[in-house]
Design a protein around this motif. Structure first.
Motif, mmCIF file in Angstrom:
data_model
loop_
_atom_site.group_PDB
_atom_site.id
_atom_site.type_symbol
_atom_site.label_atom_id
_atom_site.label_comp_id
_atom_site.label_asym_id
_atom_site.label_seq_id
_atom_site.Cartn_x
_atom_site.Cartn_y
_atom_site.Cartn_z
ATOM 1 N N VAL A 174 0.859 -1.283 -0.083
ATOM 2 C CA VAL A 174 -0.023 0.040 0.022
ATOM 3 C C VAL A 174 0.763 1.443 -0.029
ATOM 4 N N VAL A 175 0.300 2.252 -0.806
ATOM 5 C CA VAL A 175 1.080 3.626 -0.667
ATOM 6 C C VAL A 175 0.202 4.507 -0.232
ATOM 7 N N THR A 176 0.419 5.404 0.894
ATOM 8 C CA THR A 176 -0.472 6.572 1.288
ATOM 9 C C THR A 176 0.597 7.735 1.353
ATOM 10 N N ASN A 177 -0.014 8.781 1.902
ATOM 11 C CA ASN A 177 0.765 9.993 2.457
ATOM 12 C C ASN A 177 0.904 10.233 3.814
ATOM 13 N N TYR A 178 1.804 10.824 4.235
ATOM 14 C CA TYR A 178 1.969 11.287 5.663
ATOM 15 C C TYR A 178 0.886 11.565 6.445
ATOM 16 N N ALA A 179 -0.099 12.718 5.650
ATOM 17 C CA ALA A 179 -0.930 13.440 6.280
ATOM 18 C C ALA A 179 -2.367 12.533 6.553
ATOM 19 N N TYR A 180 -2.384 11.611 5.623
ATOM 20 C CA TYR A 180 -3.686 10.529 5.650
ATOM 21 C C TYR A 180 -3.104 9.600 7.015
ATOM 22 N N TRP A 181 -1.990 9.102 6.890
ATOM 23 C CA TRP A 181 -1.519 7.962 7.755
ATOM 24 C C TRP A 181 -1.743 8.807 9.287
ATOM 25 N N LEU A 182 -1.388 9.666 9.394
ATOM 26 C CA LEU A 182 -1.465 10.333 10.839
ATOM 27 C C LEU A 182 -2.729 10.617 11.395
ATOM 28 N N ALA A 183 -3.434 11.197 10.291
ATOM 29 C CA ALA A 183 -4.992 11.950 10.385
ATOM 30 C C ALA A 183 -5.925 10.400 10.681
ATOM 31 N N SER A 184 -5.789 9.404 9.989
ATOM 32 C CA SER A 184 -6.712 8.388 9.882
ATOM 33 C C SER A 184 -6.734 7.634 11.384
ATOM 34 N N ARG A 185 -5.554 7.768 12.139
ATOM 35 C CA ARG A 185 -5.435 7.158 13.487
ATOM 36 C C ARG A 185 -5.756 5.793 13.611
ATOM 37 N N GLY A 186 -5.393 4.807 12.590
ATOM 38 C CA GLY A 186 -5.667 3.432 12.458
ATOM 39 C C GLY A 186 -6.651 2.858 11.689
ATOM 40 N N ALA A 187 -7.018 3.909 10.764
ATOM 41 C CA ALA A 187 -8.116 3.251 9.861
ATOM 42 C C ALA A 187 -7.389 2.237 8.829
ATOM 43 N N LEU A 188 -6.061 2.605 8.482
ATOM 44 C CA LEU A 188 -5.249 1.654 7.782
ATOM 45 C C LEU A 188 -4.624 0.934 8.790
ATOM 46 N N ALA A 189 -4.818 -0.421 8.592
ATOM 47 C CA ALA A 189 -4.420 -1.310 9.486
ATOM 48 C C ALA A 189 -2.779 -1.423 9.666
ATOM 49 N N GLN A 190 -2.136 -1.668 10.780
ATOM 50 C CA GLN A 190 -0.999 -1.744 10.965
ATOM 51 C C GLN A 190 -0.252 -2.766 9.999
ATOM 52 N N PRO A 191 1.039 -2.238 9.545
ATOM 53 C CA PRO A 191 1.805 -3.361 8.475
ATOM 54 C C PRO A 191 2.807 -3.947 9.125
ATOM 55 N N ASP A 192 3.222 -4.891 8.586
ATOM 56 C CA ASP A 192 4.828 -5.388 9.137
ATOM 57 C C ASP A 192 5.952 -4.623 8.800
ATOM 58 N N ASN A 193 5.867 -3.995 7.719
ATOM 59 C CA ASN A 193 6.912 -3.094 7.210
ATOM 60 C C ASN A 193 6.398 -1.828 6.834
ATOM 61 N N LEU A 194 7.006 -0.761 7.564
ATOM 62 C CA LEU A 194 6.568 0.618 7.164
ATOM 63 C C LEU A 194 7.762 1.311 6.740
ATOM 64 N N VAL A 195 7.622 1.938 5.451
ATOM 65 C CA VAL A 195 8.722 2.872 4.615
ATOM 66 C C VAL A 195 8.274 4.225 4.729
ATOM 67 N N LEU A 196 9.217 4.874 5.311
ATOM 68 C CA LEU A 196 8.835 6.485 5.435
ATOM 69 C C LEU A 196 9.896 6.914 4.075
ATOM 70 N N ASP A 197 9.288 7.112 3.179
ATOM 71 C CA ASP A 197 9.848 7.869 2.000
ATOM 72 C C ASP A 197 9.872 9.204 2.207
ATOM 73 N N GLU A 198 11.227 10.090 1.631
ATOM 74 C CA GLU A 198 11.335 11.282 1.894
ATOM 75 C C GLU A 198 11.317 11.565 3.377
ATOM 76 N N ALA A 199 11.964 10.656 4.109
ATOM 77 C CA ALA A 199 12.001 10.729 5.546
ATOM 78 C C ALA A 199 12.383 11.954 6.195
ATOM 79 N N HIS A 200 13.252 12.705 5.321
ATOM 80 C CA HIS A 200 13.680 14.086 5.967
ATOM 81 C C HIS A 200 12.604 15.097 6.270
ATOM 82 N N ASP A 201 11.320 14.657 5.670
ATOM 83 C CA ASP A 201 10.232 15.627 5.830
ATOM 84 C C ASP A 201 9.501 15.137 6.874
ATOM 85 N N ALA A 202 9.616 13.893 7.324
ATOM 86 C CA ALA A 202 8.669 13.335 8.372
ATOM 87 C C ALA A 202 8.466 14.377 9.788
#
Length: 374
Positions: free
Chosen positions: A133-161
């Motif tokens: 799955v691909v999504t954006n930081y804003a959705y991931w944070l604001a959804s508060r768990g609507a998207l189920a927890q994955p085994d692997n989480l990749v923070l692309d452009e992590a300098h922006d995190a």
């Protein structure tokens, strides 16, 4: 071996130099937090998708921009990657508003389409059923768990995190909402009162009671429901922010409250995922510490594929850029950037700003007009 031997799309015919070995780095990395410094040109998206796929389990990739989200979908939809975005990106089928973000369901009003037929919730179900799955930081944070927890989480452009986490940890309250609250309780409500968690909880219960009462009416006032619902969501976010060490600032338009130390918000970002990869050309271990990571399992650093002579770095003395800069400072800052760009109009370039807000300021003050595209 070829990328297809790792289950990658057919468009990736061969690995670039060292790319396969770097896929192994991701595949074999220890659980916990891995920092991957991957300069432009190494093909990091193929590296982390192939590496995460070989690790097994479910993978979610976070991006900063819709553009990168689109690019990842173009590259990896063939192997089953799906995307999920905020509700404003999906049409409201019931017609409550132009998008699902305007749907009355967000205020607790039942909608039969939620179980099937709503573009947003159908997309969310597909995302939760997909291993990639691909999504954006804003959705991931604001959804508060609507998207189920994955085994692997990749923070692309992590300098922006850190910037995304900082934005998530602040809330704005305007004069209109304050007036609405004052009318509901039949007295003046001050911004200072809202900074008291107990009072904020009391006001939230009053707003929710009014929202439920209006929603039960046969001829309910949709506009009033939207206003009450928005106030309820803002109060809920305020109460969330007040749980942490916070600061605030006020203006003639309202006030803003924000978390001072982003590290307290780290659980909202990482959600206990077993393996987290922070990848970017400029990320480092300090970025991880800003995000509340005290211990990094490993730091992977890759060389740039471009010759040093082809990637010079020039440092120009200008001015210190901060939140305190006024209009004249920002005009001068934009003028300097324009001077650099004007000497290179024979090629395509990128102006890398540290935030969307700074990007908007440059677009406002640049004299290059349509040459500057988002």
């Amino acid at each position: 071996m070829k990328p297809s031997d790792y289950g990658m799309p057919r468009k990736f015919r061969v690995f670039r130099a060292h790319q396969e070995r770097w896929v192994w780095d991701v595949e074999l990395a220890d659980k916990g937090y891995t920092v991957q410094i991957a300069p432009t040109g190494v093909g990091k998206s193929l590296i982390y998708v192939a590496g995460a796929t070989k690790r097994g389990g479910r993978t979610v990739v976070l991006t900063s921009t819709k553009g990168l989200q689109d690019q990842l979908m173009r590259d990896f939809a063939e192997i089953g990657m799906v995307e999920i975005r905020g509700k404003d990106n999906y049409r409201c089928v019931r017609g409550d508003g132009p998008s699902a973000g305007h749907g009355l369901c967000r205020f607790g009003i039942p909608c039969d389409l939620k179980e099937g037929g709503c573009h947003y919730y159908d997309a969310l179900r597909r995302a939760n059923a997909s291993p990639l799955v691909v999504t954006n930081y804003a959705y991931w944070l604001a959804s508060r768990g609507a998207l189920a927890q994955p085994d692997n989480l990749v923070l692309d452009e992590a300098h922006d995190a850190p910037n995304h986490l900082f934005s998530y940890g602040e809330v704005q309250f305007n004069q209109g909402m304050l007036g609405r609250l004052s009318k509901l309780v039949d007295r003046d409500v001050s911004f200072k009162e809202l900074l008291d968690k107990r009072q904020a909880h009391i006001l939230l219960s009053i707003v929710n009671r009014a929202l439920r009462a209006e929603s039960r009416k046969d001829s309910r006032d949709i506009r009033l429901i939207e206003k009450l619902g928005t106030t309820s969501l803002t109060l809920s976010k305020l109460i969330f922010v007040l749980r942490y060490d916070h600061g605030y600032e006020s203006s003639q338009y309202g006030f803003k409250v924000g978390v001072k130390d982003m590290r307290g918000l780290a659980p909202t970002l990482f959600r206990g995922c077993p393996f987290v990869l922070l990848t970017s050309a400029t990320v480092n271990a300090y970025t991880a510490r800003l995000l509340g990571v005290d211990k990094v399992s490993q730091v992977l650093s890759y060389p740039s594929p471009f010759p040093v002579a082809n990637r010079p770095v020039y440092s120009l003395k200008s001015l210190k850029v901060s939140r305190r800069n006024g209009k004249e400072d920002l005009q001068f800052w934009s003028f300097l950037i324009d001077q650099i760009v004007r000497g290179r109009l024979d090629r395509k370039g990128i102006v890398h700003t540290v935030s969307y807000r700074r990007q908007e300021k440059y677009q406002k003050y640049t004299e290059l007009g349509d040459l500057v595209q988002v």
